[in-house]
Design a protein around this motif. Structure first.
Motif, mmCIF file in Angstrom:
data_model
loop_
_atom_site.group_PDB
_atom_site.id
_atom_site.type_symbol
_atom_site.label_atom_id
_atom_site.label_comp_id
_atom_site.label_asym_id
_atom_site.label_seq_id
_atom_site.Cartn_x
_atom_site.Cartn_y
_atom_site.Cartn_z
ATOM 1 N N ILE A 1 0.835 -1.204 0.000
ATOM 2 C CA ILE A 1 0.000 0.000 0.000
ATOM 3 C C ILE A 1 0.871 1.255 0.000
ATOM 4 N N ALA A 2 0.293 2.347 -0.469
ATOM 5 C CA ALA A 2 1.010 3.623 -0.511
ATOM 6 C C ALA A 2 0.090 4.739 -0.049
ATOM 7 N N ILE A 3 0.625 5.605 0.792
ATOM 8 C CA ILE A 3 -0.037 6.859 1.177
ATOM 9 C C ILE A 3 0.606 7.944 0.313
ATOM 10 N N VAL A 4 -0.199 8.630 -0.491
ATOM 11 C CA VAL A 4 0.345 9.446 -1.588
ATOM 12 C C VAL A 4 -0.246 10.856 -1.586
ATOM 13 N N GLN A 5 0.606 11.828 -1.894
ATOM 14 C CA GLN A 5 0.157 13.198 -2.160
ATOM 15 C C GLN A 5 0.815 13.674 -3.442
ATOM 16 N N ASN A 6 0.015 14.260 -4.342
ATOM 17 C CA ASN A 6 0.652 14.766 -5.569
ATOM 18 C C ASN A 6 1.337 16.100 -5.302
ATOM 19 N N LEU A 7 2.355 16.403 -6.109
ATOM 20 C CA LEU A 7 3.218 17.566 -5.919
ATOM 21 C C LEU A 7 3.202 18.458 -7.154
ATOM 22 N N GLU A 8 3.382 19.744 -6.926
ATOM 23 C CA GLU A 8 3.610 20.668 -8.039
ATOM 24 C C GLU A 8 5.019 20.489 -8.581
ATOM 25 N N GLU A 9 5.949 20.144 -7.691
ATOM 26 C CA GLU A 9 7.345 19.945 -8.080
ATOM 27 C C GLU A 9 7.469 18.722 -8.983
ATOM 28 N N PRO A 10 8.241 18.800 -10.065
ATOM 29 C CA PRO A 10 8.350 17.673 -11.000
ATOM 30 C C PRO A 10 9.304 16.591 -10.509
ATOM 31 N N CYS A 11 8.953 15.963 -9.426
ATOM 32 C CA CYS A 11 9.787 14.871 -8.911
ATOM 33 C C CYS A 11 8.914 13.878 -8.154
ATOM 34 N N VAL A 12 9.460 12.682 -7.982
ATOM 35 C CA VAL A 12 8.781 11.620 -7.230
ATOM 36 C C VAL A 12 9.654 11.269 -6.032
ATOM 37 N N ARG A 13 9.051 11.265 -4.854
ATOM 38 C CA ARG A 13 9.761 10.883 -3.629
ATOM 39 C C ARG A 13 9.023 9.706 -2.993
ATOM 40 N N VAL A 14 9.761 8.627 -2.755
ATOM 41 C CA VAL A 14 9.157 7.418 -2.193
ATOM 42 C C VAL A 14 9.997 6.923 -1.028
ATOM 43 N N ILE A 15 9.313 6.654 0.087
ATOM 44 C CA ILE A 15 9.966 6.048 1.248
ATOM 45 C C ILE A 15 9.299 4.711 1.525
ATOM 46 N N SER A 16 10.087 3.647 1.519
ATOM 47 C CA SER A 16 9.605 2.328 1.927
ATOM 48 C C SER A 16 10.119 2.041 3.328
#
Length: 425
Positions: free
Chosen positions: A85-100
């Motif tokens: 599962i993932a808890i997600v918020q979209n960003l204006e900044e053009p990048c993806v940040r993921v913490i497992s």
């Protein structure tokens, strides 16, 4: 929904029906409720309060078609109620940040999606590959931040990497493309990420089963455009559970044993002027068996026999499920396991007969089940796991007895879930 409001609603049981719908097993609701709350709390620790979405993608279990996909054959695989599962918020900044859980944050910028050799065999490679292929398919991608937690155990034959790829593809579909990326496309995007960016030459079965949901009947006659049929199966309605037992055997030094299976199958096919066994009929194998034995060897001949019979068996399993003949389905599952043991010969290695974890697990499982249920080697074989369809009224006994031999927690009691990758909240 804002994180603190979401936690409050989950605690108050407002999502219990949703969780039951996804995870099938009512006994899992309290556990999943707590798991989701902890994941949201972890999100706020790393990123602060905010408006978030929650996504889920399941692991998978191969039901039929043992070592048929790499020969352009047919498989039957199921989504299970262990997921990532993932808890997600979209960003204006053009990048993806993921913490497992347990790992450092991964950051990928959307203007830098080229494959990197130094990222091979990493989670970063999978995310970058999914982003790159989604964009190549003509879909929108965007920035988001996510905390990810998984119940799909690595190394248990349940396809943790395919579940993760499906999760990433589902996030991109829902957040930036109004859910318009199809489950089949998400699966193919995931396979690309794993093949090209991660560096693992896997087939498409794992990703397809994780993405499609319920049971997926997949025909790989044309590997570039496999035919996929979804089969509904309410396992609980028949009074059964799917049990996966980890036999604790080591996968070390088994690469050559795994590689020998497709090599020998292709050698058998070559005796008949074909590249793979998917182009060969049962009659052709039987008619030309002396030539296959002479040119490719007896084990290749036996593996060819397994292939042509197993491929037909998958179709029979699908027909049995469609026609509500669950007893016939179980018989076919057992036949599949017997064929893997006798003809495919992927239950133990011939040079180390002192260690036969999978053989022992199948024997113990047979003794517990008797004439009830069915079992088979799960996945690639030689070590790892077995699969069993177990009547619900003896599941506790089954789990207890298997764990006496293989240790606490070795037997996982699963259900087949009807959803592939989805937005949960």
């Amino acid at each position: 929904m804002v994180t603190h409001d979401l936690i409050k609603k989950i605690k108050n049981g407002m999502y219990d029906e949703t969780l039951k719908d996804i995870y099938v097993d009512e006994k899992k609701i309290a556990y999943e409720r707590e798991r989701y709350i902890k994941a949201i709390e972890s999100y706020t620790e790393h990123f602060g309060e905010g408006e978030v979405f929650v996504f889920s993608a399941p692991g998978r279990s191969e039901i039929g078609g043992n070592h048929t996909d790499h020969q352009c054959g047919e498989v039957l695989a199921a989504s299970i109620n262990n997921d990532v599962i993932a808890i997600v918020q979209n960003l204006e900044e053009p990048c993806v940040r993921v913490i497992s859980a347990g790992y450092e944050m991964i950051t990928i910028y959307l203007d830098d999606l080229c494959r990197r050799e130094d990222e091979e065999a990493t989670t970063t490679a999978l995310i970058r590959g999914v982003l790159a292929k989604t964009k190549e398919y003509g879909y929108q991608i965007g920035g988001f931040q996510a905390v990810v937690t998984s119940d799909v155990l690595i190394g248990a034959g349940l396809s943790s990497s395919a579940a993760f790829e499906t999760l990433m593809g589902t996030i991109l579909s829902e957040l930036f493309n109004d859910g318009k990326i199809s489950p089949i496309e998400i699966a193919m995007i995931g396979q690309f990420a794993e093949n090209v960016y991660f560096g693992k030459p896997c087939g498409l079965m794992d990703q397809m089963a994780c993405s499609v949901g319920s049971l997926a009947h997949i025909d790989f006659q044309n590997p570039a455009a496999p035919l996929v049929e979804r089969i509904e199966l309410d396992l609980d309605g028949y009074g059964y559970s799917l049990c996966i037992t980890d036999t604790k055997g080591s996968h070390a030094d088994l690469t050559s044993d795994y590689a020998a299976i497709p090599e020998e199958m292709k050698r058998a096919a070559a005796c008949l002027g074909k590249e793979v066994l998917g182009k060969v009929t049962r009659k052709e194998v039987l008619t030309n068996l002396p030539r296959i034995r002479e040119q490719a060897g007896d084990r290749a001949a036996l593996r060819a026999i397994h292939y042509v019979c197993e491929n037909e068996r998958v179709r029979k399993e699908v027909a049995a499920l469609r026609e509500n003949r669950f007893g016939d389905f179980l018989r076919l599952v057992k036949e599949s396991g017997d064929s893997s043991y006798k003809y495919l010969q992927n239950v133990y290695v011939c040079y180390d007969v002192e260690h036969q974890n999978v053989s022992i697990a199948l024997a113990v499982s047979d003794m517990i089940l008797g004439a009830q249920g069915a079992n088979r080697v799960h996945g690639g074989g030689f070590a790892g796991t077995i699969q069993a369809f177990v009547p619900n009224d003896i599941v506790t006994l089954y789990k207890t007895e298997m764990e006496k031999v293989f240790g606490d927690g070795a037997c996982d009691v699963l259900k087949i879930r009807k959803y592939g990758g989805i937005q949960v909240m």
